[in-house]
Write a protein that holds these residues in place. Structure first.
Motif, PDB file in Angstrom:
ATOM      1  N   GLY A 113     -33.545 -12.005 -41.865  1.00 23.77           N
ATOM      2  CA  GLY A 113     -32.767 -11.767 -43.076  1.00 23.77           C
ATOM      3  C   GLY A 113     -31.565 -10.868 -42.926  1.00 23.77           C
ATOM      4  O   GLY A 113     -30.901 -10.555 -43.918  1.00 23.77           O
ATOM      5  N   TYR A 114     -31.244 -10.430 -41.719  1.00 25.32           N
ATOM      6  CA  TYR A 114     -30.096  -9.545 -41.518  1.00 25.32           C
ATOM      7  C   TYR A 114     -28.782 -10.320 -41.550  1.00 25.32           C
ATOM      8  O   TYR A 114     -28.688 -11.431 -41.028  1.00 25.32           O
ATOM      9  CB  TYR A 114     -30.196  -8.820 -40.173  1.00 25.32           C
ATOM     10  CG  TYR A 114     -31.091  -7.610 -40.191  1.00 25.32           C
ATOM     11  CD1 TYR A 114     -30.593  -6.355 -40.509  1.00 25.32           C
ATOM     12  CD2 TYR A 114     -32.442  -7.725 -39.878  1.00 25.32           C
ATOM     13  CE1 TYR A 114     -31.419  -5.238 -40.520  1.00 25.32           C
ATOM     14  CE2 TYR A 114     -33.274  -6.605 -39.880  1.00 25.32           C
ATOM     15  CZ  TYR A 114     -32.749  -5.372 -40.206  1.00 25.32           C
ATOM     16  OH  TYR A 114     -33.579  -4.264 -40.215  1.00 25.32           O
ATOM     17  N   ASP A 115     -27.767  -9.704 -42.139  1.00 19.11           N
ATOM     18  CA  ASP A 115     -26.403 -10.218 -42.114  1.00 19.11           C
ATOM     19  C   ASP A 115     -25.733  -9.562 -40.916  1.00 19.11           C
ATOM     20  O   ASP A 115     -25.331  -8.393 -40.980  1.00 19.11           O
ATOM     21  CB  ASP A 115     -25.678  -9.856 -43.406  1.00 19.11           C
ATOM     22  CG  ASP A 115     -24.245 -10.334 -43.428  1.00 19.11           C
ATOM     23  OD1 ASP A 115     -23.753 -10.881 -42.412  1.00 19.11           O
ATOM     24  OD2 ASP A 115     -23.589 -10.149 -44.475  1.00 19.11           O
ATOM     25  N   ILE A 116     -25.629 -10.276 -39.826  1.00 19.79           N
ATOM     26  CA  ILE A 116     -25.170  -9.669 -38.575  1.00 19.79           C
ATOM     27  C   ILE A 116     -23.664  -9.392 -38.552  1.00 19.79           C
ATOM     28  O   ILE A 116     -23.174  -8.788 -37.604  1.00 19.79           O
ATOM     29  CB  ILE A 116     -25.581 -10.503 -37.346  1.00 19.79           C
ATOM     30  CG1 ILE A 116     -24.930 -11.873 -37.364  1.00 19.79           C
ATOM     31  CG2 ILE A 116     -27.090 -10.582 -37.232  1.00 19.79           C
ATOM     32  CD1 ILE A 116     -24.986 -12.564 -36.034  1.00 19.79           C
ATOM     33  N   ARG A 117     -22.952  -9.781 -39.594  1.00 21.67           N
ATOM     34  CA  ARG A 117     -21.513  -9.486 -39.615  1.00 21.67           C
ATOM     35  C   ARG A 117     -21.248  -7.983 -39.571  1.00 21.67           C
ATOM     36  O   ARG A 117     -20.198  -7.558 -39.114  1.00 21.67           O
ATOM     37  CB  ARG A 117     -20.851 -10.101 -40.843  1.00 21.67           C
ATOM     38  CG  ARG A 117     -20.829 -11.632 -40.803  1.00 21.67           C
ATOM     39  CD  ARG A 117     -20.263 -12.209 -42.049  1.00 21.67           C
ATOM     40  NE  ARG A 117     -21.170 -11.866 -43.163  1.00 21.67           N
ATOM     41  CZ  ARG A 117     -20.995 -12.236 -44.412  1.00 21.67           C
ATOM     42  NH1 ARG A 117     -19.940 -12.951 -44.748  1.00 21.67           N
ATOM     43  NH2 ARG A 117     -21.860 -11.905 -45.342  1.00 21.67           N
TER      44      ARG A 117
END
Length: 186
Positions: A174-178
């Motif tokens: 669920g991480y937003d790697i941006r």
């Protein structure tokens, strides 16, 4: 070598992740996505020195480069944690904070950097090992609230393929790697 006041200030900084704070960001992950941890984590193989390859920005590591974490066994199944930050550059002045970790469940640990307050449950921060490769060379760590996350490695650099795989683990949790930032090591 750091003085007692510097060590105390650094301990408070590293402990900040364990304390609730309205000033912290909302987080970097969709908390509706269930987190999958490394249930077969072999702590004896996990012990040792890790280099921080990438992290989500956080207050307690502001200005840190050349970051390392060293884990060693303590009695009663506890783990000694020594986090070292090099201020401003990979060869900058070193500041270290020492804490302890305890295993809550397979792959799920809690860490405390404020020993004199360790009797308070909210001073223990989540440290979930989401993935570790077969050789225990690359690990991905996160927190259920999504305010922290790291890619760690046994060496200061990893291959593009290893980085891609680690980012995939973060995305799958669920991480937003941006927002993920690479940590200079050299």
């Amino acid at each position: 070598m750091t003085g007692p006041m510097t060590r105390a200030a650094l301990a408070f900084s590293f402990a900040a992740f364990a304390l609730p704070s309205a000033s912290m960001a909302e987080g970097y992950r969709d908390t509706d996505v269930p987190m999958a941890v490394e249930t077969g984590l072999d702590l004896s193989r996990y012990l040792g020195k890790w280099y921080e390859i990438a992290r989500f920005p956080n207050d307690f590591e502001k200005g840190c480069e050349g970051v390392t974490a060293e884990y060693s066994a303590l009695p009663e199944g506890r783990i000694k944690v020594v986090n070292t930050c090099r201020k401003g550059a990979p060869d900058g002045p070193a500041e270290s904070a020492e804490g302890k970790a305890r295993v809550v469940a397979p792959g799920i640990l809690e860490v405390n950097f404020v020993p004199w307050l360790s009797f308070l449950p909210f001073t223990w921060g989540d440290y979930w090992v989401l993935d570790v490769d077969d050789d225990y060379r690359v690990a991905v760590v996160g927190t259920p609230n999504g305010k922290q996350g790291w890619i760690l490695a046994r060496s200061p650099e990893i291959s593009a393929e290893q980085l891609s795989e680690a980012k995939s683990v973060l995305r799958g949790n669920g991480y937003d790697i941006r927002a993920l930032k690479m940590v200079p090591q050299n």
